[in-house]
Design a protein around this motif. Structure first.
Motif: not given
Length: 568
Positions: A320-324, A351-362, A378-390
């Motif tokens: 099973r594929r896991q992103a982290m 790396v940090v942006a990808t980790a944020g999308l995996i751990a924070v955005a969902p 929700a997905e568009v806003c969460a992805v943009s905000a999570a990438a910016f924050v991290v």
């Protein structure tokens, strides 16, 4: 937090990254000292795992793996750092010796914005040493070099070309494993043609640029290759600056989104044709390799390609594929192959942006949907905000600025990015086979490119579109503190109301001022006059980028502590 998030490999990846950074910045002895310390701590963890209680054993197991991996990476980077420090060219660079070297180019020549070697435009070229003539001594040894050369004779070179260069050595004092810097004297000599795959990649990139410039405006023609293959050489400086201020620079750095689209398209095509999973995976691997060759192996592309390779391997073996775990494994693989990536800002941001999308955005998507927000929004806003924050603390530390409009700008451009990426990939494929078809498709991309340019321009032109913060650690800490304060405000209803009222009051005062007085001097100005009490200054506009000024000394009627941009 994603309930199915598997973070067991994260401490191992963090240890490998931290130890590699120590070796790059502090050198061989520091890396080996850290390795010895990690081995001792691994021994303590192993003892605790054998003799401790069940709770202690549960903690000691991961710690043991983390310390052992850290020790291994410390030894590896320490040995490489020692080889670089004792290389004959590194020793000769300390005295500024002249050298004639035979090298293979590792990347495209990159223009230097600030020229440290004279008035002519310069480029920076990474290269691998094959042999060198140092006085009467011939050196047959490898090593990484960085060449600085004149742009007019070096800019057209392609990665993989084998050339002979004559120049002056300089010490490579930054983080990394380069043995020396070389200031080239004159054009490259004995230039050999690049390998077949690099010639093919150069042709593909040239045809994409040609198709874009044939049918698109200059700004759009410079932007399209940057979005699709990361080629920003034709991107105008004003557009580049607008994208930076608007927080959209990452769009011109090919990253995981592009890799995901390429792999997804190949796998969907394979499924539609009824091809088996193993054959389909092999085709996806070929597509991934071709993609990396065409766009060049930048840090973000390498990270995304390694992560995609791990995911494909998991698909083949039926796991099973896991992103982290895939992200952590890609970090480990890349730091073995290219330790210099540990000190690369682009790699860290990716790396940090990808980790944020995996751990924070969902988690944010779940909360927004629980409040009635549509899934797509929700997905568009969460992805943009999570990438910016991290990534904001890293950006602040590197540039001393924080984009205030980045989240809104990224949300605004999000709808056009997937179709534009797909269309751009088709333009690349058609350009390699039939250029007229590529030009036709490029016309279809014009409206989406216009929207990107319009969003970047409007966002960057807003007052206080970016805020200045202290560069370095102080800026990162201040941004983290601001993010924590924002999180506290969002979590408490009473604080949200107080902050909302204060923000509305500030906007009621500031926005009308910005609309009526957008800046000094205002748009379309012809003449500006200023009196600071010590004389008069007049500035007359004579063109888009030119002006004539005059200064009339006068009596000092009152003490003046102000200053005027038009005076002097």
């Amino acid at each position: 937090m994603n309930a199915r998030l598997d973070a067991r490999l994260v401490p191992c990846a963090a240890a490998a990254w931290a130890v590699t950074l120590v070796g790059l910045y502090a050198g061989e002895r520091a890396a080996l000292a850290v390795s010895v310390m990690a081995i001792l701590l691994a021994g303590v963890a192993a003892t605790a795992r054998v003799r401790g209680s069940r709770a202690v054993r549960a903690v000691a197991g991961p710690l043991l793996a983390t310390f052992l991996i850290g020790a291994g990476y410390g030894v590896a980077v320490g040995v490489r750092a020692g080889v670089a420090e004792t290389h004959p060219l590194a020793i000769a660079a300390a005295r500024g010796a002249s050298v004639t070297a035979e090298v293979v180019l590792d990347g495209d020549p990159k223009p230097l914005r600030q020229n440290h070697f004279g008035g002519a435009p310069q480029v920076r070229v990474p290269a691998s040493l094959r042999s060198a003539q140092l006085g009467r001594e011939r050196i047959d040894a490898g090593g990484s070099l960085v060449l600085f050369a004149a742009a007019d004779t070096w800019a057209a070179l392609v990665p993989g070309q084998r050339i002979t260069v004559r120049g002056t050595l300089a010490v490579a004092d930054g983080p990394g494993l380069e043995v020396a810097l070389v200031r080239a004297e004159g054009p490259p000599r004995a230039v050999a043609p690049p390998p077949l795959h690099q010639r093919w990649a150069a042709t593909v990139r040239e045809r994409l640029v040609s198709a874009a410039h044939t049918v698109l405006s200059p700004d759009a023609a410079g932007l399209l290759p940057g979005l699709i293959v990361g080629d920003t050489s034709n991107l105008p400086d004003d557009v580049r600056e607008e994208f930076r201020v608007a927080g959209l620079t990452h769009l011109t750095a090919v990253s995981g989104a592009n890799v995901s689209i390429v792999l997804g398209a190949v796998l969907l095509l394979v499924r539609a044709l009824g091809i088996g999973p193993r054959t389909g995976t092999a085709l996806a691997v070929l597509a991934l390799v071709a993609f990396v060759v065409v766009v060049r192996p930048s840090p973000s592309v390498l990270r995304a390609a390694a992560m995609g390779s791990v995911a494909l391997l998991a698909l083949v073996v039926g796991r099973r594929r896991q992103a982290m775990p895939a992200l952590a494994a890609s970090i480990g693989v890349l730091l073995i192959a290219a330790p210099d990536l540990a000190a690369d800002a682009g790699f860290a941001l990716s790396v940090v942006a990808t980790a944020g999308l995996i751990a924070v955005a969902p988690g944010w998507v779940t909360r927004m949907r629980a409040r009635g927000c549509p899934r797509a929004v929700a997905e568009v806003c969460a992805v943009s905000a999570a990438a910016f924050v991290v990534t904001a603390p890293i950006v602040a530390a590197l540039s001393g600025t924080v984009s205030v409009v980045a989240i809104v700008a990224n949300v605004a451009v999000a709808p056009v990015l997937p179709p534009l990426t797909v269309l751009g990939s088709l333009i690349v494929v058609c350009g390699a086979v039939w250029p007229p078809a590529a030009e036709l498709l490029a016309r279809g991309a014009a409206p989406m490119l216009w929207w990107l340019l319009e969003v970047a321009e409007r966002s960057a032109s807003l007052p206080t579109a970016e805020l200045a913060v202290p560069a370095g650690a102080a800026g990162a800490v201040s941004v983290v503190a601001a993010i924590v304060c924002g999180w506290v405000v969002v979590r408490h209803r009473r604080l949200r109301r107080i902050v909302a009222v204060a923000a509305l009051a500030a906007a009621a005062v500031c926005v009308p001022m910005w609309i009526r007085q957008p800046g000094w001097p205002g748009t379309g100005w012809v003449i500006v006059a200023c009196d600071v009490g010590q004389g008069d200054s007049f500035v007359l506009s004579t063109g888009a980028t030119a002006a004539r000024s005059s200064w009339t000394p006068g009596r000092t009627r009152r003490p003046s502590t102000g200053a005027c941009a038009g005076c002097g």
